[in-house]
Design a protein around this motif. Structure first.
Motif, PDB file in Angstrom:
ATOM      1  N   UNK A   1       0.432  -1.222  -0.289  1.00 61.21           N
ATOM      2  CA  UNK A   1      -0.002  -0.386   0.321  1.00 61.21           C
ATOM      3  C   UNK A   1       0.825   1.302  -0.066  1.00 61.21           C
ATOM      4  N   UNK A   2       2.368   0.970   1.004  1.00 64.43           N
ATOM      5  CA  UNK A   2       2.955   2.582   1.353  1.00 64.43           C
ATOM      6  C   UNK A   2       4.628   1.420   0.542  1.00 64.43           C
ATOM      7  N   UNK A   3       5.177   2.541  -0.032  1.00 65.12           N
ATOM      8  CA  UNK A   3       6.182   2.182  -0.676  1.00 65.12           C
ATOM      9  C   UNK A   3       6.224   1.238  -1.583  1.00 65.12           C
ATOM     10  N   UNK A   4       5.529   0.848  -2.245  1.00 62.83           N
ATOM     11  CA  UNK A   4       5.703   0.214  -3.044  1.00 62.83           C
ATOM     12  C   UNK A   4       6.699  -0.047  -5.270  1.00 62.83           C
ATOM     13  N   UNK A   5       6.868  -0.961  -4.913  1.00 63.85           N
ATOM     14  CA  UNK A   5       8.435  -0.930  -5.933  1.00 63.85           C
ATOM     15  C   UNK A   5       7.031  -1.101  -7.475  1.00 63.85           C
ATOM     16  N   UNK A   6       7.470  -0.835  -8.599  1.00 61.54           N
ATOM     17  CA  UNK A   6       6.567  -1.569  -9.411  1.00 61.54           C
ATOM     18  C   UNK A   6       7.077  -2.675 -10.060  1.00 61.54           C
ATOM     19  N   UNK A   7       6.438  -2.941 -11.091  1.00 60.96           N
ATOM     20  CA  UNK A   7       7.248  -4.036 -11.742  1.00 60.96           C
ATOM     21  C   UNK A   7       8.331  -4.228 -12.535  1.00 60.96           C
ATOM     22  N   UNK A   8       8.005  -2.952 -13.299  1.00 57.77           N
ATOM     23  CA  UNK A   8       9.481  -3.154 -14.286  1.00 57.77           C
ATOM     24  C   UNK A   8      10.816  -2.131 -12.977  1.00 57.77           C
ATOM     25  N   UNK A   9      10.386  -1.769 -12.313  1.00 59.26           N
ATOM     26  CA  UNK A   9      11.573  -0.600 -11.452  1.00 59.26           C
ATOM     27  C   UNK A   9      12.061  -2.021 -10.360  1.00 59.26           C
ATOM     28  N   UNK A  10      11.367  -3.159 -10.181  1.00 64.82           N
ATOM     29  CA  UNK A  10      11.843  -4.654  -9.553  1.00 64.82           C
ATOM     30  C   UNK A  10      12.828  -5.119 -10.780  1.00 64.82           C
ATOM     31  N   UNK A  11      11.964  -5.357 -12.161  1.00 65.49           N
ATOM     32  CA  UNK A  11      12.424  -5.876 -13.271  1.00 65.49           C
ATOM     33  C   UNK A  11      14.396  -5.448 -13.688  1.00 65.49           C
TER      34      UNK A  11
ATOM     35  N   UNK B   1      16.200  -3.475 -11.551  1.00 59.52           N
ATOM     36  CA  UNK B   1      16.958  -3.551 -11.109  1.00 59.52           C
ATOM     37  C   UNK B   1      17.859  -5.472 -10.565  1.00 59.52           C
ATOM     38  N   UNK B   2      17.227  -6.100 -11.486  1.00 57.90           N
ATOM     39  CA  UNK B   2      17.557  -7.473 -10.854  1.00 57.90           C
ATOM     40  C   UNK B   2      18.036  -8.256 -12.625  1.00 57.90           C
ATOM     41  N   UNK B   3      17.221  -7.458 -13.710  1.00 62.38           N
ATOM     42  CA  UNK B   3      17.932  -7.710 -15.283  1.00 62.38           C
ATOM     43  C   UNK B   3      19.241  -6.932 -14.745  1.00 62.38           C
ATOM     44  N   UNK B   4      19.681  -6.974 -14.550  1.00 61.61           N
ATOM     45  CA  UNK B   4      21.433  -6.698 -15.005  1.00 61.61           C
ATOM     46  C   UNK B   4      22.110  -6.716 -16.617  1.00 61.61           C
TER      47      UNK B   4
END
Length: 593
Positions: free
Chosen positions: A353-363, A365-368
């Motif tokens: 609900x608060x301080x969520x991280x969008x899917x694209x940002x999660x991806x 940060x990991x898909x280096x």
């Protein structure tokens, strides 16, 4: 459940995917709150649920979901559901046939429902169950319609009576929520049971997504997409070892082409044991996993295999042993429950609900450097003592990480490179995240000297991955385990999933576990190289035209098949590393391949 949020649409493709998804949705349903006076939950349920109205004007919350499976896989579940047409009014309103000749009626008995589904139906029809009177249909009393809140409460109070291990045959046997009429799509060209018309190969799945099925999928997607205000993306659960791997590859390609810029997180799931395994089908499973992994990774923002198998090769190691679980790895009902519990924590970052991280940002940060395959790990449950602290719990793990592999990739802490990871701790409600030492008391460990839970967890994980970028999420509220989640937990746990100070007496039943703390990690690193390279070596080790000639009968072409295996080899090389963290030269890698 109001307010602006970033919506997610879920797709479940295949029978085991629907097993995992059913447990996952049951967990989400158990956490829903219908009390307007209660404080907002940490998890934003509106991200995955949609609000609607029944024909009678009642408010409903149903998953924003498209679930695909084969003919004969639903058993007692109506494809269109009961929520918006509870009595089959559409069928009753159909015009009567004008045939005047003789009529022969062939009546087939409906599939038998297990005790859970029987009582679910009684609650749905307004019958209240009393705990002491459960399983006594003659003593049930009718007292009018049941609210959704009391429905969940009634179901929870009779939890101890459900033992479904011997009665679950399909995923709808333990589905506790209503689905929207546009959620379930059945592939009628292939059968769930039997030997004929099986969806066994990647090419069969690829060729499915055209014509009427393509139009049906696009129609269902458009329905859910058009009612979203801030669609962040799609989470896709797809069977990795049967023909759904080919269908999933086409579906993720469709999502990539039609909804560019949205996140696509794909989880390729596989059971520990296939129910109808033969040497020939095992070869198909391997080839499907190889082609599915490389294609779905190419079309997704992030791809993660999810399985309790020790590996996806032809002779995998034993499944991981979770110290606080007592499960039967051969039961889909059990293995999918563990994966769903881990997935509930793995998907937390973009559902907060608060301080969520969008899917694209999660991806991102990991898909280096384009490495879009990641591995999942989980401590299910995470061992914590009631009244203890997070530094105490982590210190008790000594020099070993508490989590186990959930992607057939053994952890490589300290032995290779980690390009990035997301770690989530969920369910520590009521526990201390930092030590409360009196002034002048020397901390017993460096962790006990830190002031916040984030610092404690970051310091602990960084001791195993010193140079790896790390993102953390700490969520106090646990996953609520309500019927029909299987009671597969050690007797050393209390009802809240924390460690008991004393084990129960021998022969005494343990408490019903209603929640557990879970620690998960989603990683991109060199631990993926052995998994991907073994997948490539195993698929390349035999002549597919001689040993599995029918595999390519409906595609792909031999040249495309060989190109896919080459892409898999190159994908494995992206994760290659030596023990000192120094990347090898391409010539050294080619010599080893």
């Amino acid at each position: 459940m109001s307010g602006v949020c970033r919506e997610v649409i879920t797709l479940q493709l295949g029978h085991y995917s629907n097993f995992v998804g059913t447990h996952w949705w049951n967990l989400q349903d158990a956490s829903l709150s219908y009390d307007a006076e209660s404080p907002p939950a940490e998890i934003q349920s509106d991200a995955v649920f949609r609000e609607g109205l029944t024909l009678g004007g009642s408010v409903t919350y149903t998953p924003r979901l498209v679930a695909m499976d084969l003919k004969g896989s639903l058993r007692t579940l109506r494809q269109e559901g009961r929520l918006y047409d509870p009595g089959g009014a559409a069928a009753a309103a159909a015009p009567a046939a004008s045939w005047e000749g003789s009529v022969t009626t062939h009546k087939q008995s409906p599939p038998e429902k297990n005790p859970f589904l029987e009582d679910l139906e009684k609650l749905d029809e307004g019958e209240i169950l009393a705990q002491a009177e459960f399983c006594s249909a003659s003593r049930l009393q009718r007292s009018g319609p049941v609210s959704v809140d009391s429905f969940s409460g009634q179901l929870t109070r009779v939890q101890r009576n459900y033992r479904l291990e011997g009665s679950v045959r399909v995923w709808s046997d333990f589905l506790r929520i209503h689905l929207h009429p546009r959620s379930v799509a059945v592939v009628h060209q292939f059968n769930h049971d039997g030997e004929a018309h099986r969806l066994e190969t990647f090419g069969q799945g690829e060729s499915l997504l055209q014509g009427a099925l393509l139009e049906e999928l696009e129609d269902r997607l458009h329905f859910f997409v058009e009612e979203c205000d801030y669609l962040q993306g799609f989470q896709v659960l797809c069977d990795l070892e049967d023909g759904f791997a080919g269908l999933g590859s086409k579906v993720t390609e469709l999502l990539q082409d039609s909804y560019g810029g949205r996140g696509i997180l794909t989880w390729g799931v596989a059971p520990v044991v296939h129910r109808d395994s033969t040497p020939a089908r095992d070869r198909y499973h391997l080839l499907n996993a190889s082609l599915g992994a490389v294609n779905m990774a190419a079309h997704s923002s992030l791809f993660c295999p999810l399985t309790l198998r020790g590996g996806l090769g032809r002779r995998p190691p034993s499944p991981p042993q979770f110290p606080l679980l007592c499960y039967d790895a051969s039961l889909w009902y059990h293995s999918s429950a563990i994966l769903a519990l881990a997935l509930d924590a793995l998907t937390v970052p973009y559902r907060l609900r608060n301080n969520s991280v969008p899917m694209w940002q999660v991806a991102d940060s990991l898909a280096v450097s384009g490495r879009k395959v990641v591995a999942a790990y989980g401590a299910v449950p995470f061992p914590m003592m009631p009244g203890g602290s997070l530094p105490d719990a982590l210190s008790a793990c000594a020099d070993m990480l508490p989590w186990k592999p959930l992607s057939a990739c053994p952890a490589a802490a300290g032995e290779g490179r980690c390009y990035g990871q997301w770690s989530t701790l969920r369910g520590f409600e009521g526990q201390k995240l930092a030590s409360c030492l009196s002034p002048g008391i020397k901390p017993p460990t460096p962790l006990h000297g830190l002031r916040s839970g984030e610092d404690v967890l970051a310091a602990y994980i960084s001791s195993f991955y010193p140079s790896a970028p790390l993102a953390l999420q700490l969520v106090s509220s646990p996953s609520k385990l309500t019927p029909p989640f299987p009671q597969i937990f050690s007797r050393s746990l209390d009802a809240r999933g924390f460690l008991r100070s004393e084990a129960p007496p021998a022969g005494a039943p343990g408490p019903l576990v209603s929640s557990v703390p879970v620690l998960t990690s989603l990683q991109s690193g060199s631990a993926l190289h052995p998994w991907l390279s073994e997948l490539h070596r195993a698929a390349s080790a035999f002549d597919v035209r001689r040993l599995a000639p029918s595999f390519l009968s409906q595609g792909p072409e031999m040249a495309d098949y060989q190109e896919a295996l080459e892409q898999l080899r190159l994908l494995a090389r992206c994760y290659r590393d030596d023990s000192n963290g120094v990347m090898r030269s391409s010539s050294e890698e080619e010599d080893d391949d």
